[in-house]
Each structure stands twice: as structure tokens, then as C-alpha cells.
Motif scaffolding. Structure first.
Motif, PDB file in Angstrom:
ATOM      1  N   CYS A  21       0.827  -1.043  -0.002  1.00 50.28           N
ATOM      2  CA  CYS A  21      -0.065  -0.259  -0.038  1.00 50.28           C
ATOM      3  C   CYS A  21       0.871   1.272   0.006  1.00 50.28           C
ATOM      4  CB  CYS A  21      -1.040  -0.102   1.277  1.00 50.28           C
ATOM      5  SG  CYS A  21      -1.877   1.631   1.401  1.00 50.28           S
ATOM      6  N   PRO A  22       0.679   2.201  -0.956  1.00 51.12           N
ATOM      7  CA  PRO A  22       1.499   3.357  -0.922  1.00 51.12           C
ATOM      8  C   PRO A  22       1.148   4.271   0.486  1.00 51.12           C
ATOM      9  CG  PRO A  22      -0.373   3.628  -2.511  1.00 51.12           C
ATOM     10  CD  PRO A  22      -0.272   2.318  -1.878  1.00 51.12           C
ATOM     11  N   PHE A  74      -7.378  -0.271  -4.984  1.00 47.79           N
ATOM     12  CA  PHE A  74      -6.644   0.283  -5.884  1.00 47.79           C
ATOM     13  C   PHE A  74      -7.097  -0.605  -7.156  1.00 47.79           C
ATOM     14  CE2 PHE A  74      -4.198   1.190  -2.250  1.00 47.79           C
ATOM     15  CZ  PHE A  74      -4.015   2.638  -2.257  1.00 47.79           C
ATOM     16  N   ILE A  93      -3.120   0.368 -10.533  1.00 46.06           N
ATOM     17  CA  ILE A  93      -3.060   1.679 -10.463  1.00 46.06           C
ATOM     18  C   ILE A  93      -2.834   2.231  -8.964  1.00 46.06           C
ATOM     19  CG2 ILE A  93      -4.045   4.027 -10.980  1.00 46.06           C
ATOM     20  CD1 ILE A  93      -3.492   2.161 -13.504  1.00 46.06           C
ATOM     21  N   MET A  94      -1.413   2.586  -8.595  1.00 47.68           N
ATOM     22  CA  MET A  94      -1.407   2.467  -7.117  1.00 47.68           C
ATOM     23  C   MET A  94      -1.335   4.002  -6.872  1.00 47.68           C
ATOM     24  SD  MET A  94      -1.073  -0.469  -6.409  1.00 47.68           S
ATOM     25  CE  MET A  94      -0.974  -0.448  -4.698  1.00 47.68           C
ATOM     26  N   LEU A  95      -2.367   4.893  -7.373  1.00 48.20           N
ATOM     27  CA  LEU A  95      -2.414   6.380  -6.906  1.00 48.20           C
ATOM     28  C   LEU A  95      -3.521   6.379  -6.073  1.00 48.20           C
ATOM     29  CD1 LEU A  95      -2.031   7.740 -10.520  1.00 48.20           C
ATOM     30  CD2 LEU A  95      -0.552   7.507  -8.954  1.00 48.20           C
ATOM     31  N   VAL A  96      -3.219   7.231  -4.888  1.00 45.84           N
ATOM     32  CA  VAL A  96      -4.529   7.347  -3.977  1.00 45.84           C
ATOM     33  C   VAL A  96      -5.793   8.176  -4.523  1.00 45.84           C
ATOM     34  CG1 VAL A  96      -5.091   8.389  -1.724  1.00 45.84           C
ATOM     35  CG2 VAL A  96      -2.637   7.404  -1.888  1.00 45.84           C
ATOM     36  N   GLY A  97      -5.556   9.119  -5.629  1.00 46.51           N
ATOM     37  CA  GLY A  97      -6.648   9.635  -6.144  1.00 46.51           C
ATOM     38  C   GLY A  97      -7.370   8.598  -6.800  1.00 46.51           C
ATOM     39  N   GLU A  98      -6.810   7.604  -7.406  1.00 49.80           N
ATOM     40  CA  GLU A  98      -7.702   6.868  -7.971  1.00 49.80           C
ATOM     41  C   GLU A  98      -8.259   5.578  -7.464  1.00 49.80           C
ATOM     42  OE1 GLU A  98      -8.006   6.568 -11.687  1.00 49.80           O
ATOM     43  OE2 GLU A  98      -7.271   8.659 -11.659  1.00 49.80           O
ATOM     44  N   ALA A  99      -8.087   5.583  -5.993  1.00 49.23           N
ATOM     45  CA  ALA A  99      -8.279   4.451  -5.042  1.00 49.23           C
ATOM     46  C   ALA A  99     -10.019   4.910  -4.697  1.00 49.23           C
ATOM     47  CB  ALA A  99      -7.655   4.280  -4.083  1.00 49.23           C
TER      48      ALA A  99
END
Length: 69
Positions: A24-25, A49, A57-63
């Protein structure tokens, strides 16, 4: 020139061996794979994600936020 029809083809699958390398990022905790939703889930962060075309896609904004069980 005839080309194969790929309109009904499924997207490439997620390589589950990649899961061993990903964390998790946000929390750096391990992730679980939800095959039905094509997501990597971080229960520690309460985030899921997306996996698109076999790529996480490990971007918080996409989660997607998930509810605690």
C-alpha cells in the motif's frame, strides 16, 4: 486484409506474482487481490486500488474508499 476481432477479448490478467512486490502506498501494508472487482485492497488504509488492463493503478486519487468490516 482480415484482422482478428478482439472486441470480445478479455483484458490481460493481473500477474499475482506482482502482488508479492507491491505494498500500500499509504501504509506500506500488504495488499489482497480481489479478482471479482479487479482491485488490490489495502484493509489498513481502507482503500481499493483498481487494476486496468492488468496494470495496478497505485495512486491514492484513483483508489476507491472501502468500508471497514
Amino acid at each position: 486484409m482480415n484482422r482478428p476481432d478482439h472486441s470480445g477479448a478479455e483484458p490481460p490478467g493481473f500477474d499475482r506474482h506482482m502482488l508479492e512486490s507491491l505494498v500500500c502506498p499509504v501504509t506500506h501494508a500488504t495488499l489482497s487481490y480481489d479478482a471479482a472487482r479487479q482491485e488490490l485492497v489495502s484493509r489498513a488504509a481502507g482503500l481499493a486500488f483498481p487494476i486496468r488492463a492488468g496494470i495496478p493503478i497505485m495512486l491514492v486519487g484513483e483508489a476507491r474508499q472501502i468500508k471497514a468490516d
